[in-house]
Design a protein around this motif. Structure first.
Motif, mmCIF file in Angstrom:
data_model
loop_
_atom_site.group_PDB
_atom_site.id
_atom_site.type_symbol
_atom_site.label_atom_id
_atom_site.label_comp_id
_atom_site.label_asym_id
_atom_site.label_seq_id
_atom_site.Cartn_x
_atom_site.Cartn_y
_atom_site.Cartn_z
ATOM 1 N N VAL A 94 32.019 18.559 31.112
ATOM 2 C CA VAL A 94 30.859 18.815 31.958
ATOM 3 C C VAL A 94 31.011 20.216 32.541
ATOM 4 N N ARG A 95 29.910 20.978 32.492
ATOM 5 C CA ARG A 95 29.940 22.359 32.973
ATOM 6 C C ARG A 95 28.724 22.623 33.843
ATOM 7 N N THR A 96 28.845 23.608 34.706
ATOM 8 C CA THR A 96 27.719 24.006 35.542
ATOM 9 C C THR A 96 26.916 25.067 34.797
ATOM 10 N N PHE A 151 25.550 18.485 32.633
ATOM 11 C CA PHE A 151 25.352 19.351 31.473
ATOM 12 C C PHE A 151 26.673 19.564 30.759
ATOM 13 N N ARG A 152 26.580 19.709 29.460
ATOM 14 C CA ARG A 152 27.725 20.103 28.647
ATOM 15 C C ARG A 152 27.280 21.279 27.799
ATOM 16 N N ARG A 153 28.228 22.107 27.382
ATOM 17 C CA ARG A 153 27.896 23.230 26.519
ATOM 18 C C ARG A 153 28.723 23.153 25.252
ATOM 19 N N SER A 154 28.042 23.257 24.108
ATOM 20 C CA SER A 154 28.731 23.181 22.823
ATOM 21 C C SER A 154 29.470 24.482 22.538
ATOM 22 N N ASP A 155 30.313 24.445 21.523
ATOM 23 C CA ASP A 155 31.088 25.621 21.130
ATOM 24 C C ASP A 155 30.195 26.817 20.811
#
Length: 181
Positions: free
Chosen positions: A90-92, A158-162
């Protein structure tokens, strides 16, 4: 469409949606052995050499594929409809993200918000330009603005992909800004 583009589209299909189409098995994190992929694709009549595969991964403008550090395994970076856990933390996100679509979906989005459809998550872009490019694949693009801080405040994660795509299970309409037309 070039031969490389066709092969890239097939890779995305096999690694995101239909590994069973060529008898491929993905592990829980979406990885499969490169050698197995090459053998099974050849068995399906699509010959891909290891060098071609490396070129497809490196040359993909959207960085759709990831190779393991030792180069023996491959997976799609995001966009799966099959059940995998990419182990994204999880990321901001930045205060605003963007979603590219086309006019014919706007009425539905106004009612239901952004839904993942056949994918596991809604895909959001960090730049308006990327969202325009995404929307343009289906016609004249419409770019929606996603207010992220209210989503975070209300418990969304939120999540961020590679490859830099922001992922969220859904975005209700109240968090969206539509263009003035």
């Amino acid at each position: 469409m070039t031969n490389s583009e066709q092969k890239s589209k097939l890779l995305a299909r096999w690694l995101r949606h239909r590994p069973d189409a060529i008898g491929l098995e993905l592990d829980r994190s979406g990885w499969t052995d490169v050698s197995d992929l090459l053998v099974k694709s050849a068995g399906a009549g699509i010959s891909i050499t290891r060098d071609e595969l490396l070129q497809l991964v490196a040359g993909n403008d959207k960085q759709r594929f990831s190779l393991s550090e030792d180069g023996t395994r491959i997976r799609a970076a995001q966009g799966h409809s099959v059940d995998v856990d990419l182990k994204m933390t999880v990321r901001t996100p930045p205060p605003v993200l963007y979603h590219g679509t086309v006019e014919k979906f706007i009425a539905s989005i106004r009612r239901q918000g952004l839904l993942p459809g056949t994918r596991r998550d809604v895909h959001l872009s960090a730049t308006k330009q990327t969202a325009e490019e995404v929307g343009a694949r289906r016609g004249s693009p419409v770019v929606l603005i996603v207010e992220t801080f209210p989503l975070l405040r209300d418990g969304y994660q939120f999540r961020r992909s590679d490859n830099g795509v922001w992922l969220i299970p859904n975005v209700p309409p109240k968090y969206l800004r539509f263009p003035n037309k």
